[in-house]
Design a protein around this motif. Structure first.
Motif, PDB file in Angstrom:
ATOM      1  N   ASN A   1       0.856  -1.177   0.000  1.00 37.77           N
ATOM      2  CA  ASN A   1       0.000   0.000   0.000  1.00 37.77           C
ATOM      3  C   ASN A   1       0.890   1.223   0.000  1.00 37.77           C
TER       4      ASN A   1
ATOM      5  N   THR B   1      -0.958  -1.164  -4.595  1.00 43.86           N
ATOM      6  CA  THR B   1      -2.257  -0.754  -4.084  1.00 43.86           C
ATOM      7  C   THR B   1      -2.070   0.584  -3.391  1.00 43.86           C
TER       8      THR B   1
ATOM      9  N   TRP C   1     -17.999   0.245  -2.352  1.00 42.61           N
ATOM     10  CA  TRP C   1     -17.061  -0.009  -3.441  1.00 42.61           C
ATOM     11  C   TRP C   1     -15.972  -0.956  -2.943  1.00 42.61           C
TER      12      TRP C   1
ATOM     13  N   MET D   1     -12.446  -3.246  -3.769  1.00 41.00           N
ATOM     14  CA  MET D   1     -11.304  -3.410  -4.663  1.00 41.00           C
ATOM     15  C   MET D   1     -11.310  -4.857  -5.158  1.00 41.00           C
ATOM     16  N   ASN D   2     -11.565  -5.039  -6.455  1.00 39.52           N
ATOM     17  CA  ASN D   2     -11.768  -6.383  -7.003  1.00 39.52           C
ATOM     18  C   ASN D   2     -10.640  -6.834  -7.930  1.00 39.52           C
TER      19      ASN D   2
ATOM     20  N   ALA E   1      -7.610  -2.658 -12.242  1.00 37.37           N
ATOM     21  CA  ALA E   1      -6.597  -1.648 -11.961  1.00 37.37           C
ATOM     22  C   ALA E   1      -6.837  -0.341 -12.706  1.00 37.37           C
TER      23      ALA E   1
ATOM     24  N   ARG F   1     -13.595   5.582 -12.822  1.00 38.30           N
ATOM     25  CA  ARG F   1     -13.396   5.379 -11.388  1.00 38.30           C
ATOM     26  C   ARG F   1     -12.741   6.592 -10.732  1.00 38.30           C
TER      27      ARG F   1
ATOM     28  N   MET G   1      -9.501   2.749  -1.935  1.00 37.57           N
ATOM     29  CA  MET G   1      -8.344   1.901  -2.174  1.00 37.57           C
ATOM     30  C   MET G   1      -8.420   1.324  -3.580  1.00 37.57           C
ATOM     31  N   MET G   2      -7.312   1.464  -4.324  1.00 36.33           N
ATOM     32  CA  MET G   2      -7.301   0.984  -5.703  1.00 36.33           C
ATOM     33  C   MET G   2      -5.975   0.325  -6.042  1.00 36.33           C
ATOM     34  N   LEU G   3      -6.018  -0.537  -7.035  1.00 36.69           N
ATOM     35  CA  LEU G   3      -4.818  -1.129  -7.603  1.00 36.69           C
ATOM     36  C   LEU G   3      -4.388  -0.252  -8.773  1.00 36.69           C
TER      37      LEU G   3
END
Length: 277
Positions: free
Chosen positions: A3, A20, A58, A60-61, A64, A79, A91-93
């Motif tokens: 992260n 991430t 939402w 984070m799946n 990206a 997004r 939180m995002m990739l």
């Protein structure tokens, strides 16, 4: 992957990397400055994503936010715009260092919809369940004619099902009634059953049973008028919008509740949707 954060300098990276990170609205605005080569923005998609983000739904799946080796944003503009609109960090990739030509292959698959999601969860009649939840949600938003100016996300459909698990029963009955009387779509049956059951459960049981079998309905009975109307329109091969089915059902229901005979059911295209009572 850790992260961390991605600095503007790190976006210009010839080596592919993935991290991430918690994307704040301010950071999203900065990243969107790299959005110089992308498809047209779909405002409704942004609004849908933003509602889920603002509601904390939402997840984070693994999808990206993607950048080319020169720092150009390749995928993720909706997004990022949604983060700005929602005003909350998400939180995002983030993947950097991709070849710019890979943009042509992004989002090529069919997006999973609510029916897909409920099917994966093992829900019975997942397609009918999804369409019924969608229409109940739209009705609750005041979209009585299902104009689809605003449609629920998968997360919003799932939340509605948690709030009102009895919709599963309405779907079960809709499937059963449609098996007996195929002139009204599943979704209209499921939606109307749910709405009318909340007004008077026992009367809704009788109403939908007679809609299905047409048993012992005298001339002038509202349910008989309803059955005759939809059979006539289908026989003429007319295209009937969903809201009109709902209007026909509600008009018949209201007449039953009032104890009135109903020789014919009508709903002009510009007429407001009748409200069930």
């Amino acid at each position: 992957m850790k992260n961390t954060s991605v600095t503007p300098a790190a976006l210009n990276n010839s080596a592919t990397a993935a991290v991430t990170m918690l994307v704040t609205p301010e950071m999203a605005k900065e990243l969107l400055k790299r959005n110089t080569h992308n498809r047209n923005l779909r405002e409704r998609a942004v609004a849908d994503y933003a509602r889920d983000m603002a509601a904390g739904k939402w997840l984070m799946n693994g999808e990206a936010i993607k950048f080319a080796a020169d720092g150009t944003l390749l995928d993720g503009q909706h997004r990022l715009h949604a983060v700005v609109a929602a005003g909350v960090p998400v939180m995002m990739l983030v993947v950097t260092g991709l070849d710019a030509s890979t943009q042509e292959t992004m989002d090529a698959g069919r997006r999973r919809n609510a029916a897909d999601a409920f099917s994966l969860r093992g829900e019975v009649n997942a397609t009918v369940l999804a369409s019924t939840l969608k229409r109940v949600w739209m009705w609750e938003q005041g979209d009585f004619k299902f104009a689809q100016n605003r449609i629920p996300t998968v997360a919003e459909c799932a939340a509605l099902l948690v709030e009102r698990p009895e919709i599963r029963r309405s779907v079960e009955i809709a499937v059963r009634i449609h098996g007996l009387f195929r002139y009204i779509p599943h979704s209209s049956l499921g939606t109307s059953h749910h709405l009318l059951s909340r007004i008077n459960g026992p009367e809704a049981v009788w109403f939908f049973a007679r809609l299905g079998d047409g048993a012992e309905l005298p001339a002038g009975h509202p349910v008989l008028a309803l059955r005759q109307r939809v059979m006539s329109e289908r026989a003429d091969r007319r295209t009937i919008p969903d809201y009109r089915y709902m209007a026909y059902i509600i008009r018949a229901w209201n007449a039953c509740r009032d104890g009135r005979d109903l020789g014919r059911i009508q709903q002009a295209p510009d007429a407001p949707m009748p409200m069930p009572k």
